[in-house]
Design a protein around this motif. Structure first.
Motif, mmCIF file in Angstrom:
data_model
loop_
_atom_site.group_PDB
_atom_site.id
_atom_site.type_symbol
_atom_site.label_atom_id
_atom_site.label_comp_id
_atom_site.label_asym_id
_atom_site.label_seq_id
_atom_site.Cartn_x
_atom_site.Cartn_y
_atom_site.Cartn_z
ATOM 1 N N ALA A 31 9.329 -2.787 -0.101
ATOM 2 C CA ALA A 31 9.139 -1.667 0.829
ATOM 3 C C ALA A 31 10.483 -1.003 1.094
ATOM 4 O O ALA A 31 11.502 -1.686 1.269
ATOM 5 C CB ALA A 31 8.517 -2.129 2.136
ATOM 6 N N GLU A 46 8.321 3.105 4.661
ATOM 7 C CA GLU A 46 7.196 3.303 3.752
ATOM 8 C C GLU A 46 6.363 2.033 3.636
ATOM 9 O O GLU A 46 6.846 0.917 3.844
ATOM 10 C CB GLU A 46 7.710 3.705 2.365
ATOM 11 N N GLY A 47 5.093 2.205 3.295
ATOM 12 C CA GLY A 47 4.221 1.064 3.108
ATOM 13 C C GLY A 47 4.662 0.193 1.953
ATOM 14 O O GLY A 47 5.225 0.691 0.969
ATOM 15 N N GLU A 70 2.922 -8.356 0.319
ATOM 16 C CA GLU A 70 3.054 -7.153 1.133
ATOM 17 C C GLU A 70 3.115 -7.498 2.615
ATOM 18 O O GLU A 70 3.873 -6.891 3.371
ATOM 19 C CB GLU A 70 1.913 -6.194 0.826
ATOM 20 N N GLU A 89 6.349 -6.782 5.361
ATOM 21 C CA GLU A 89 6.207 -6.199 6.696
ATOM 22 C C GLU A 89 6.853 -7.091 7.750
ATOM 23 O O GLU A 89 7.510 -6.613 8.682
ATOM 24 C CB GLU A 89 4.726 -6.002 7.032
#
Length: 209
Positions: A37, A41-42, A146, A150
């Motif tokens: 990431a 941004e995702g 992912e 985060e």
């Protein structure tokens, strides 16, 4: 001019200290085993090879400092008898993730292979390295690459709520020798701080809060 890479500083653990890229690194021959990431941004899932290409492209553009957090051991420790020994961050209760065993070794090899490629890039950007730690999850609690990216981002930008371990606190014993995972010529044995993306390590006396 080849890329200048150095260990990041705790004071740079904030959103506005430069551009950011977070990498939950893997080393699969076929699967997209890396979470990546950039800034806000995702996150995306890439293969290792695509992750290298992505980061090389990012290093080559722009002029702002690039803070790079990798979820992998970026430093190693040895006892005074010369044998590998765990760092303070490698154990929590009954859970261990020693840098020289199993997934620790695998991700360290992946990270140093990635950094070796970045150091070959022609760039005027400064790359600051931070070690992320998203392990030691509760039993039965699983996350994706992912998800872990985060968590790393939240930890990096909100260090007052997470555990940040300065390099001197990584030693278990004062007689241990600590050094950067691979002796790249321009790193001068700088050791990146370790940022935990794990709420339950709060309160550890070795954490800088």
């Amino acid at each position: 001019m080849l890329t200048k890479t150095r260990a990041g500083n705790v004071s740079e653990l904030r959103k506005d200290s430069g551009d950011w890229i977070f990498v939950d690194i893997g080393f699969s021959a076929t699967r997209p085993s890396c979470g990546v990431a950039k800034n806000s941004e995702g996150p995306q899932s890439f293969t290792f090879g695509k992750t290298v290409d992505y980061l090389k492209a990012e290093v080559a553009i722009g002029s702002r400092p690039l803070n790079l957090m990798i979820e992998a051991p970026l430093s190693v420790a040895f006892a005074d008898n010369g044998n590998p020994v765990g760092r303070h961050t490698d154990k929590r209760g009954s859970q261990v993730r020693y840098w020289y065993m199993q997934s620790g070794t695998l991700t360290m090899v992946a990270a140093t292979s990635l950094l070796g490629e970045l150091l070959k890039c022609e760039s005027r950007r400064e790359v600051r390295l931070f070690e992320g730690f998203a392990s030691f999850k509760s039993p039965g609690y699983r996350t994706s690459h992912e998800d872990d990216v985060e968590r790393l981002r939240r930890a990096a930008w909100n260090p007052e709520n997470h555990c940040v371990v300065r390099p001197p606190k990584l030693k278990v014993s004062e007689s241990d020798t600590l050094r950067f995972a691979v002796q790249f010529a321009d790193m001068d044995n700088e050791i990146p701080p370790v940022v935990f993306a794990c709420d339950h390590v709060l309160g550890d006396p070795n954490c800088l809060l």
